[in-house]
Design a protein around this motif. Structure first.
Motif, PDB file in Angstrom:
ATOM      1  N   HIS A  35      26.855  17.499  -5.647  1.00  0.00           N
ATOM      2  CA  HIS A  35      26.267  18.472  -5.024  1.00  0.00           C
ATOM      3  C   HIS A  35      27.304  19.524  -4.819  1.00  0.00           C
ATOM      4  N   VAL A  36      27.287  20.786  -5.323  1.00  0.00           N
ATOM      5  CA  VAL A  36      27.932  21.950  -4.574  1.00  0.00           C
ATOM      6  C   VAL A  36      27.149  22.918  -3.751  1.00  0.00           C
ATOM      7  N   ASP A  37      27.406  23.219  -2.730  1.00  0.00           N
ATOM      8  CA  ASP A  37      26.755  24.140  -1.822  1.00  0.00           C
ATOM      9  C   ASP A  37      26.347  25.525  -2.655  1.00  0.00           C
ATOM     10  N   GLY A  38      24.906  25.789  -2.777  1.00  0.00           N
ATOM     11  CA  GLY A  38      24.809  27.107  -3.297  1.00  0.00           C
ATOM     12  C   GLY A  38      24.645  27.013  -4.598  1.00  0.00           C
ATOM     13  N   ASP A  39      25.011  25.734  -5.354  1.00  0.00           N
ATOM     14  CA  ASP A  39      24.727  25.754  -6.806  1.00  0.00           C
ATOM     15  C   ASP A  39      23.546  24.774  -7.104  1.00  0.00           C
ATOM     16  N   GLU A  40      22.248  25.290  -7.319  1.00  0.00           N
ATOM     17  CA  GLU A  40      21.108  24.347  -7.322  1.00  0.00           C
ATOM     18  C   GLU A  40      21.424  23.410  -8.586  1.00  0.00           C
ATOM     19  N   SER A  41      22.098  24.001  -9.734  1.00  0.00           N
ATOM     20  CA  SER A  41      22.289  23.356 -10.972  1.00  0.00           C
ATOM     21  C   SER A  41      23.152  21.971 -10.908  1.00  0.00           C
ATOM     22  N   SER A  42      23.900  21.749  -9.491  1.00  0.00           N
ATOM     23  CA  SER A  42      24.586  20.795  -9.186  1.00  0.00           C
ATOM     24  C   SER A  42      23.948  19.535  -8.905  1.00  0.00           C
ATOM     25  N   HIS A  43      22.600  19.624  -8.448  1.00  0.00           N
ATOM     26  CA  HIS A  43      21.895  18.511  -8.014  1.00  0.00           C
ATOM     27  C   HIS A  43      21.542  17.674  -9.404  1.00  0.00           C
ATOM     28  N   GLY A  44      22.056  16.685  -9.410  1.00  0.00           N
ATOM     29  CA  GLY A  44      21.762  15.951 -10.734  1.00  0.00           C
ATOM     30  C   GLY A  44      22.321  16.501 -11.935  1.00  0.00           C
ATOM     31  N   GLY A  45      21.670  17.430 -12.293  1.00  0.00           N
ATOM     32  CA  GLY A  45      22.296  18.465 -13.381  1.00  0.00           C
ATOM     33  C   GLY A  45      21.431  18.274 -14.553  1.00  0.00           C
ATOM     34  N   HIS A  46      20.801  17.295 -14.944  1.00  0.00           N
ATOM     35  CA  HIS A  46      20.224  17.314 -16.396  1.00  0.00           C
ATOM     36  C   HIS A  46      19.028  18.110 -16.658  1.00  0.00           C
ATOM     37  N   THR A  47      18.306  18.685 -15.687  1.00  0.00           N
ATOM     38  CA  THR A  47      17.313  19.597 -15.899  1.00  0.00           C
ATOM     39  C   THR A  47      17.810  21.065 -15.895  1.00  0.00           C
ATOM     40  N   HIS A  48      19.126  21.435 -15.723  1.00  0.00           N
ATOM     41  CA  HIS A  48      19.484  22.765 -15.478  1.00  0.00           C
ATOM     42  C   HIS A  48      20.369  23.175 -16.461  1.00  0.00           C
ATOM     43  N   CYS A  49      20.445  24.156 -16.871  1.00  0.00           N
ATOM     44  CA  CYS A  49      21.415  24.836 -17.950  1.00  0.00           C
ATOM     45  C   CYS A  49      22.707  25.097 -17.537  1.00  0.00           C
ATOM     46  N   LYS A  50      23.733  24.792 -18.350  1.00  0.00           N
ATOM     47  CA  LYS A  50      25.299  25.191 -17.956  1.00  0.00           C
ATOM     48  C   LYS A  50      25.500  26.216 -19.090  1.00  0.00           C
ATOM     49  N   ASN A  51      25.629  27.453 -18.686  1.00  0.00           N
ATOM     50  CA  ASN A  51      26.127  28.599 -19.542  1.00  0.00           C
ATOM     51  C   ASN A  51      27.757  28.604 -19.757  1.00  0.00           C
ATOM     52  N   ILE A  52      27.863  28.671 -21.007  1.00  0.00           N
ATOM     53  CA  ILE A  52      29.574  28.771 -21.487  1.00  0.00           C
ATOM     54  C   ILE A  52      29.527  30.111 -22.453  1.00  0.00           C
ATOM     55  N   SER A  53      30.510  30.763 -22.077  1.00  0.00           N
ATOM     56  CA  SER A  53      30.554  32.051 -22.672  1.00  0.00           C
ATOM     57  C   SER A  53      31.764  32.056 -23.960  1.00  0.00           C
ATOM     58  N   LEU A  54      31.416  32.647 -25.089  1.00  0.00           N
ATOM     59  CA  LEU A  54      32.646  32.543 -26.125  1.00  0.00           C
ATOM     60  C   LEU A  54      33.045  34.013 -26.033  1.00  0.00           C
ATOM     61  N   PHE A  55      34.525  34.370 -25.792  1.00  0.00           N
ATOM     62  CA  PHE A  55      34.926  35.362 -25.594  1.00  0.00           C
ATOM     63  C   PHE A  55      35.927  35.781 -26.901  1.00  0.00           C
ATOM     64  N   VAL A  56      35.773  36.777 -27.840  1.00  0.00           N
ATOM     65  CA  VAL A  56      36.498  37.115 -28.970  1.00  0.00           C
ATOM     66  C   VAL A  56      37.399  38.173 -28.660  1.00  0.00           C
ATOM     67  N   HIS A  57      38.740  37.952 -29.067  1.00  0.00           N
ATOM     68  CA  HIS A  57      39.649  38.966 -28.813  1.00  0.00           C
ATOM     69  C   HIS A  57      39.879  39.939 -29.984  1.00  0.00           C
ATOM     70  N   ASP A  58      40.014  41.217 -30.076  1.00  0.00           N
ATOM     71  CA  ASP A  58      40.358  42.070 -31.049  1.00  0.00           C
ATOM     72  C   ASP A  58      41.841  42.032 -31.391  1.00  0.00           C
ATOM     73  N   ASP A  59      42.265  41.188 -32.320  1.00  0.00           N
ATOM     74  CA  ASP A  59      43.840  41.089 -32.713  1.00  0.00           C
ATOM     75  C   ASP A  59      44.115  41.942 -33.620  1.00  0.00           C
ATOM     76  N   ASP A  60      43.491  42.890 -34.223  1.00  0.00           N
ATOM     77  CA  ASP A  60      43.980  43.687 -35.421  1.00  0.00           C
ATOM     78  C   ASP A  60      44.445  43.185 -36.641  1.00  0.00           C
ATOM     79  N   VAL A  61      44.129  42.024 -36.681  1.00  0.00           N
ATOM     80  CA  VAL A  61      44.435  41.240 -37.944  1.00  0.00           C
ATOM     81  C   VAL A  61      43.160  41.114 -38.896  1.00  0.00           C
ATOM     82  N   ALA A  62      43.375  41.166 -40.270  1.00  0.00           N
ATOM     83  CA  ALA A  62      42.084  40.896 -41.093  1.00  0.00           C
ATOM     84  C   ALA A  62      42.221  39.636 -41.405  1.00  0.00           C
ATOM     85  N   TRP A  63      41.805  38.824 -40.811  1.00  0.00           N
ATOM     86  CA  TRP A  63      41.514  37.232 -40.983  1.00  0.00           C
ATOM     87  C   TRP A  63      40.279  37.068 -42.041  1.00  0.00           C
ATOM     88  N   GLY A  64      39.211  38.176 -41.865  1.00  0.00           N
ATOM     89  CA  GLY A  64      37.932  37.848 -42.542  1.00  0.00           C
ATOM     90  C   GLY A  64      37.242  37.024 -41.399  1.00  0.00           C
TER      91      GLY A  64
END
Length: 199
Positions: A35-64
């Motif tokens: 339980h974390v105060d102010g974070d309702e998703s911390s109660h138990g947790g299995h009924t709440h979504c956890k969002n994770i973001s994938l950040f992509v960096h423009d590296d100027d390399v032509a990887w394809g």
């Protein structure tokens, strides 16, 4: 989560990326069963979504286009949750970089009277290895100085210059002027810049 864990724990997520890394996860970990105060998703947790973001960096390399695989693993005092691994999520990253050569100015003009001009170019993306660009004089009546330039990865976006000169032919021609095309090709241990032909 599919159910509530009986003890506090953490879920750590990782993304498998080709080197060097071009993306990152945020956050890469989160707590479960706490339980974390102010974070309702911390109660138990299995009924709440956890969002994770994938950040992509423009590296100027032509990887394809790249494929990233994301997996998450739980660490918990709950023995039923400890070591649980999620299904693998596959994400496709579309690359916006291409290999190639950009010519700075296409129409060049020289004369036998001594007027010279500059052939300028630069790479369209950052190579992983040195790139050697070799250009062929279109005829014996013209020359390029130098005839080849080696571009290092750190200098990929810098203008590269060759001087185009006309050689006196001592022959009188009817037209007085001639049009030529210059061809250049690349050599590199970076496969995306090996064997490219430019005119």
């Amino acid at each position: 989560l599919k159910s509530d864990p009986a003890a506090v724990g953490y879920v750590n997520c990782t993304a498998s990326l080709p080197p060097p890394s071009t993306a990152e996860l945020a956050p890469a970990s989160f707590s479960i069963g706490e339980h974390v105060d102010g974070d309702e998703s911390s109660h138990g947790g299995h009924t709440h979504c956890k969002n994770i973001s994938l950040f992509v960096h423009d590296d100027d390399v032509a990887w394809g286009d790249l494929t990233v695989q994301v997996t998450c693993k739980a660490t918990s005092g709950d023995r039923y949750w400890n070591g649980q691994v999620s299904n693998t999520l596959t994400i496709r990253i579309q690359d916006n970089d291409v290999s190639g050569l950009s010519v700075l100015r296409g129409d060049l003009s020289v004369s036998e009277a001594g007027k010279t001009d500059l052939l300028g170019f630069r790479l369209k993306s950052m190579p992983l290895r040195d790139v050697k660009i070799t250009c062929f004089p279109p005829a014996a009546s013209v020359s390029l100085v130098p005839t080849n330039i080696t571009v290092k990865p750190a200098d990929w976006d810098q203008n590269q210059l060759m001087e185009l000169r006309a050689q006196p032919s001592f022959f009188v021609t009817n037209s007085g002027t001639h049009t030529f095309y210059i061809q250049c090709y690349s050599n590199s241990s970076d496969p995306t810049y090996e064997g490219l032909l430019f005119t």
